[in-house]
Scaffold this motif. Structure first.
Motif, PDB file in Angstrom:
ATOM      1  N   ASN A   1      -3.595   2.182   2.674  1.00  0.00           N
ATOM      2  CA  ASN A   1      -2.700   3.171   3.270  1.00  0.00           C
ATOM      3  C   ASN A   1      -3.560   4.089   4.136  1.00  0.00           C
ATOM      4  N   ASP A   2      -3.204   4.217   5.409  1.00  0.00           N
ATOM      5  CA  ASP A   2      -4.058   5.003   6.315  1.00  0.00           C
ATOM      6  C   ASP A   2      -4.022   6.501   6.039  1.00  0.00           C
ATOM      7  N   GLU A   3      -3.158   6.944   5.129  1.00  0.00           N
ATOM      8  CA  GLU A   3      -3.093   8.364   4.777  1.00  0.00           C
ATOM      9  C   GLU A   3      -3.534   8.608   3.339  1.00  0.00           C
ATOM     10  N   PHE A   4      -4.379   7.708   2.801  1.00  0.00           N
ATOM     11  CA  PHE A   4      -4.725   7.819   1.381  1.00  0.00           C
ATOM     12  C   PHE A   4      -5.411   9.132   1.031  1.00  0.00           C
ATOM     13  N   LEU A   5      -6.083   9.765   1.970  1.00  0.00           N
ATOM     14  CA  LEU A   5      -6.715  11.048   1.667  1.00  0.00           C
ATOM     15  C   LEU A   5      -5.731  12.215   1.755  1.00  0.00           C
ATOM     16  N   LEU A   6      -4.615  12.005   2.416  1.00  0.00           N
ATOM     17  CA  LEU A   6      -3.629  13.068   2.601  1.00  0.00           C
ATOM     18  C   LEU A   6      -2.496  13.034   1.584  1.00  0.00           C
ATOM     19  N   ASN A   7      -2.241  11.866   0.985  1.00  0.00           N
ATOM     20  CA  ASN A   7      -1.051  11.732   0.141  1.00  0.00           C
ATOM     21  C   ASN A   7      -1.334  11.854  -1.355  1.00  0.00           C
TER      22      ASN A   7
ATOM     23  N   VAL B   1       0.813  -1.228   0.000  1.00  0.00           N
ATOM     24  CA  VAL B   1       0.000   0.000   0.000  1.00  0.00           C
ATOM     25  C   VAL B   1       0.844   1.275   0.000  1.00  0.00           C
ATOM     26  N   GLY B   2       2.152   1.145   0.154  1.00  0.00           N
ATOM     27  CA  GLY B   2       3.021   2.312   0.104  1.00  0.00           C
ATOM     28  C   GLY B   2       3.025   3.155   1.359  1.00  0.00           C
ATOM     29  N   GLY B   3       2.891   2.533   2.518  1.00  0.00           N
ATOM     30  CA  GLY B   3       2.927   3.287   3.769  1.00  0.00           C
ATOM     31  C   GLY B   3       2.260   2.524   4.898  1.00  0.00           C
ATOM     32  N   CYS B   4       1.889   3.269   5.916  1.00  0.00           N
ATOM     33  CA  CYS B   4       1.232   2.660   7.078  1.00  0.00           C
ATOM     34  C   CYS B   4      -0.100   2.058   6.664  1.00  0.00           C
ATOM     35  N   ILE B   5      -0.434   0.911   7.233  1.00  0.00           N
ATOM     36  CA  ILE B   5      -1.652   0.225   6.833  1.00  0.00           C
ATOM     37  C   ILE B   5      -2.783   0.422   7.837  1.00  0.00           C
ATOM     38  N   GLU B   6      -3.981   0.336   7.302  1.00  0.00           N
ATOM     39  CA  GLU B   6      -5.183   0.428   8.119  1.00  0.00           C
ATOM     40  C   GLU B   6      -6.187  -0.584   7.575  1.00  0.00           C
ATOM     41  N   PRO B   7      -6.849  -1.352   8.451  1.00  0.00           N
ATOM     42  CA  PRO B   7      -7.837  -2.314   7.964  1.00  0.00           C
ATOM     43  C   PRO B   7      -9.198  -1.661   7.749  1.00  0.00           C
ATOM     44  N   ILE B   8      -9.924  -2.193   6.786  1.00  0.00           N
ATOM     45  CA  ILE B   8     -11.316  -1.825   6.582  1.00  0.00           C
ATOM     46  C   ILE B   8     -12.110  -3.119   6.679  1.00  0.00           C
ATOM     47  N   TYR B   9     -12.991  -3.166   7.669  1.00  0.00           N
ATOM     48  CA  TYR B   9     -13.861  -4.324   7.845  1.00  0.00           C
ATOM     49  C   TYR B   9     -15.072  -4.126   6.947  1.00  0.00           C
TER      50      TYR B   9
ATOM     51  N   VAL C   1     -11.980   4.167  -1.358  1.00  0.00           N
ATOM     52  CA  VAL C   1     -10.565   4.015  -1.034  1.00  0.00           C
ATOM     53  C   VAL C   1      -9.730   4.559  -2.184  1.00  0.00           C
ATOM     54  N   HIS C   2      -8.699   5.313  -1.842  1.00  0.00           N
ATOM     55  CA  HIS C   2      -7.749   5.849  -2.815  1.00  0.00           C
ATOM     56  C   HIS C   2      -6.466   5.035  -2.726  1.00  0.00           C
ATOM     57  N   GLY C   3      -5.759   4.929  -3.839  1.00  0.00           N
ATOM     58  CA  GLY C   3      -4.472   4.228  -3.858  1.00  0.00           C
ATOM     59  C   GLY C   3      -4.645   2.716  -3.864  1.00  0.00           C
ATOM     60  N   THR C   4      -3.514   2.032  -3.918  1.00  0.00           N
ATOM     61  CA  THR C   4      -3.505   0.576  -3.944  1.00  0.00           C
ATOM     62  C   THR C   4      -3.911   0.020  -2.589  1.00  0.00           C
ATOM     63  N   PHE C   5      -4.731  -1.022  -2.618  1.00  0.00           N
ATOM     64  CA  PHE C   5      -5.087  -1.737  -1.399  1.00  0.00           C
ATOM     65  C   PHE C   5      -5.071  -3.226  -1.688  1.00  0.00           C
ATOM     66  N   PHE C   6      -5.197  -4.038  -0.640  1.00  0.00           N
ATOM     67  CA  PHE C   6      -5.270  -5.477  -0.867  1.00  0.00           C
ATOM     68  C   PHE C   6      -6.250  -6.112   0.096  1.00  0.00           C
ATOM     69  N   VAL C   7      -6.694  -7.298  -0.295  1.00  0.00           N
ATOM     70  CA  VAL C   7      -7.625  -8.078   0.505  1.00  0.00           C
ATOM     71  C   VAL C   7      -6.866  -9.282   1.041  1.00  0.00           C
ATOM     72  N   SER C   8      -6.999  -9.528   2.338  1.00  0.00           N
ATOM     73  CA  SER C   8      -6.428 -10.736   2.953  1.00  0.00           C
ATOM     74  C   SER C   8      -7.549 -11.470   3.671  1.00  0.00           C
ATOM     75  N   GLY C   9      -7.279 -12.725   3.996  1.00  0.00           N
ATOM     76  CA  GLY C   9      -8.198 -13.467   4.833  1.00  0.00           C
ATOM     77  C   GLY C   9      -8.091 -12.968   6.258  1.00  0.00           C
ATOM     78  N   ASN C  10      -9.024 -13.348   7.106  1.00  0.00           N
ATOM     79  CA  ASN C  10      -9.051 -12.930   8.499  1.00  0.00           C
ATOM     80  C   ASN C  10      -9.591 -14.099   9.314  1.00  0.00           C
ATOM     81  N   TYR C  11      -8.905 -14.434  10.403  1.00  0.00           N
ATOM     82  CA  TYR C  11      -9.355 -15.550  11.229  1.00  0.00           C
ATOM     83  C   TYR C  11      -9.025 -15.281  12.693  1.00  0.00           C
ATOM     84  N   MET C  12      -9.665 -16.013  13.570  1.00  0.00           N
ATOM     85  CA  MET C  12      -9.404 -15.914  15.001  1.00  0.00           C
ATOM     86  C   MET C  12      -8.294 -16.922  15.336  1.00  0.00           C
ATOM     87  N   ASN C  13      -7.172 -16.425  15.848  1.00  0.00           N
ATOM     88  CA  ASN C  13      -6.052 -17.319  16.165  1.00  0.00           C
ATOM     89  C   ASN C  13      -6.252 -18.017  17.509  1.00  0.00           C
ATOM     90  N   GLU C  14      -5.267 -18.819  17.899  1.00  0.00           N
ATOM     91  CA  GLU C  14      -5.380 -19.614  19.130  1.00  0.00           C
ATOM     92  C   GLU C  14      -5.439 -18.764  20.395  1.00  0.00           C
TER      93      GLU C  14
END
Length: 134
Positions: free
Chosen positions: A48-54, A28-36, A67-80
């Motif tokens: 990128n958590d600063e997509f509106l500023l950069n 994402v080119g910087g600090c990340i922020e999740p979107i649920y 959302v502005h800029g590149t983002f990605f989708v990952s899986g999400n699970y509850m760990n042990e």
């Protein structure tokens, strides 16, 4: 970790990355922020958590956020430990989110009235996920 990368004006594509913060930030080119955005919370969008500023280019609507800029989708699970954690997407999720994020946002200067109405319908139909704390 198998993810789906979504860049502005490009088709989504699958990519393998490490499951550490530095690999995620590189996408994402910087600090990340999740979107649920999934009611089942089995996937997350990371942006990128600063997509509106950069000055990032508008990309796609995720939930009810443009959302502005590149983002990605990952899986999400509850760990042990009972904490939510990122993981690889399944093949079914890759297919689902490739379709979900297939069409890029059209630059506002080029939008026709029908495009604006369709975008408004997306916002109206989007349900807020219920986030529970255990």
């Amino acid at each position: 970790m198998k993810i789906l990368v979504i860049e502005p004006e490009k088709a989504p594509y699958e990519k393998e990355i490490g499951d550490d913060i530095h690999d995620m930030q590189a996408i994402v080119g910087g600090c990340i922020e999740p979107i649920y955005f999934e009611p089942k919370q089995d996937a997350l969008v990371w942006c990128n958590d600063e997509f509106l500023l950069n000055g990032s280019q508008p990309n796609r609507v995720v939930g009810n956020v443009l959302v502005h800029g590149t983002f990605f989708v990952s899986g999400n699970y509850m760990n042990e430990y009972g904490e939510w954690d990122s993981c690889s997407l399944t093949d079914e999720q890759i297919e689902k989110y490739s379709k979900t994020f297939k069409n890029p946002i059209i630059a506002l200067g080029k939008m026709e009235m029908a495009d604006i109405e369709a975008l408004c319908e997306v916002f109206e139909e989007t349900e807020e996920p219920e986030i529970t704390m255990s």
